[in-house]
Enzyme design. Structure first.
Site, mmCIF file in Angstrom:
data_model
loop_
_atom_site.group_PDB
_atom_site.id
_atom_site.type_symbol
_atom_site.label_atom_id
_atom_site.label_comp_id
_atom_site.label_asym_id
_atom_site.label_seq_id
_atom_site.Cartn_x
_atom_site.Cartn_y
_atom_site.Cartn_z
ATOM 1 N N SER A 55 0.834 -1.209 0.000
ATOM 2 C CA SER A 55 0.000 0.000 0.000
ATOM 3 C C SER A 55 0.865 1.254 0.000
ATOM 4 O O SER A 55 0.540 2.253 -0.649
ATOM 5 C CB SER A 55 -0.928 -0.005 1.222
ATOM 6 O OG SER A 55 -1.768 -1.140 1.202
ATOM 7 N N ASN A 56 1.998 1.222 0.726
ATOM 8 C CA ASN A 56 2.890 2.376 0.754
ATOM 9 C C ASN A 56 3.611 2.575 -0.570
ATOM 10 O O ASN A 56 4.118 3.659 -0.848
ATOM 11 C CB ASN A 56 3.900 2.228 1.889
ATOM 12 C CG ASN A 56 3.325 2.650 3.218
ATOM 13 O OD1 ASN A 56 3.449 3.798 3.630
ATOM 14 N ND2 ASN A 56 2.665 1.721 3.900
ATOM 15 N N LYS A 179 0.104 -10.624 6.700
ATOM 16 C CA LYS A 179 0.500 -9.306 7.196
ATOM 17 C C LYS A 179 -0.743 -8.671 7.793
ATOM 18 O O LYS A 179 -1.726 -8.434 7.084
ATOM 19 C CB LYS A 179 1.052 -8.438 6.062
ATOM 20 C CG LYS A 179 1.392 -6.994 6.455
ATOM 21 C CD LYS A 179 1.852 -6.222 5.210
ATOM 22 C CE LYS A 179 2.403 -4.850 5.535
ATOM 23 N NZ LYS A 179 1.378 -3.877 5.953
#
Length: 329
Positions: A55-56, A179
């Site tokens: 996502s980052n 995660k």
């Protein structure tokens, strides 16, 4: 290009980073110079592996070609600098099973060792436990790489996989870990105590906020955004934990928790400062590379405006503290 061995299937325990991706201002083309500097600083900081297209890394804003290129680029950058031991996990989530399967195949061809897959969320009301299980099992069946389930309710319209569902998915022969960016410590504890991360299913915290707590509960480590800023602190906490496991020296654990407290404060602060945009802005200001550019609909973060408020100043103090420690290591 190095082909990663996945003979153990589960990714090794340690510190992983969902690396941010830098873009050139104006064109929003990938800034390879800044990206290379970042990848090398992370490797030099002692990370176990790099998550490309998390996502980052703004995976949702990238074309298939860009995704494949980035994996190849990161692997080549690491190999040429002598970091062949640093592993690559590729984010391959998409909104259909078909496209996700394609991305898993492309990840293997590009040099990744594992894939990490978000639950589709465009049709969130239709994604009950049976639909979620069917999706992940179907894609894991087709994936040529070991498969990890990514649980991040913030970016999946609130879809939050519970420990019962994740435990069921963990029995699939190609699903080797998760995660948990939900940061639910109870969920982490239940999964970590049920599965051996070295041989069957690895549970990673998705937030630095609970990094050391996850290790103590039997988890595999963390894959967390804050590692982008302070990889050396995370690596030190991990080393201290390993030392404590061997020596049972309470002072070693105290030192680890003192650093963990700093990480927890900074993790919260960065999340309030602006997430991906905030990380990029801090990186450019404090480490001298990259810039604030993000792809829409994300917004750039102006740190100068932020610190003018009382609350913003408090958040910034927590960030400044970990940056100071990082630069001292």
């Amino acid at each position: 290009m190095t082909t990663q061995s996945t003979a153990t299937k589960t990714p090794p325990s340690g510190v992983y980073v969902p690396a941010v991706l830098f873009f050139k201002p104006g064109s929003e083309d990938i800034d390879e110079e800044a990206y290379r500097k970042h990848i090398l600083r992370l490797a030099e900081g002692g990370v176990t592996g790099i998550l490309v297209q998390g996502s980052n890394g703004e995976a949702q804003h990238l074309s298939h070609e860009e995704r494949s290129h980035n994996i190849v680029f990161v692997r080549k950058t690491l190999d040429e600098a002598g970091f062949k031991h640093v592993l690559i996990i590729a984010g391959t989530g998409a909104q259909s099973a078909r496209e996700t399967k394609e991305l898993c195949v492309q990840a293997k061809e590009s040099g990744a060792g594992w894939v990490l897959v978000l639950t589709p969320s465009t049709w969130a009301p239709a994604m009950g436990p049976d639909s979620i299980s069917k999706f992940h099992r179907e894609v894991a069946d087709a994936s040529p790489l070991p498969y990890m389930v990514y649980n991040f309710p913030t970016v999946t319209a609130g879809i939050d996989l519970d420990s019962d569902l994740l435990s069921s998915l963990a029995t699939h022969p190609n699903i080797v870990g998760t995660k948990l960016s939900c940061g639910n410590m109870g969920k982490i504890q239940r999964l970590s105590s049920s599965f051996d991360y070295q041989s069957s299913f690895a549970t990673f915290a998705g937030k630095s906020d609970v990094f050391l707590h996850t290790l103590i509960s039997g988890g595999a480590g963390t894959i967390a955004a804050l590692v982008n800023l302070v990889p050396k602190i995370h690596a030190k906490v991990y080393r201290l934990f390993l030392e404590y496991q061997k020596t049972k020296d309470a002072k070693v654990l105290e030192e680890a928790f003192a650093l963990q407290a700093k990480l927890s404060a900074a993790d919260w602060a960065v999340s309030k400062i602006g997430g991906v945009g905030g990380v990029k802005a801090i990186m450019a200001q404090e480490f001298g590379y990259g810039n604030r550019t993000v792809r829409g609909p994300l917004r750039e973060v102006n740190l100068g405006v932020l610190v003018q408020s009382e609350q913003g100043g408090k958040w910034w103090s927590a960030v400044e503290e970990v940056v100071r420690i990082e630069k001292s290591l």
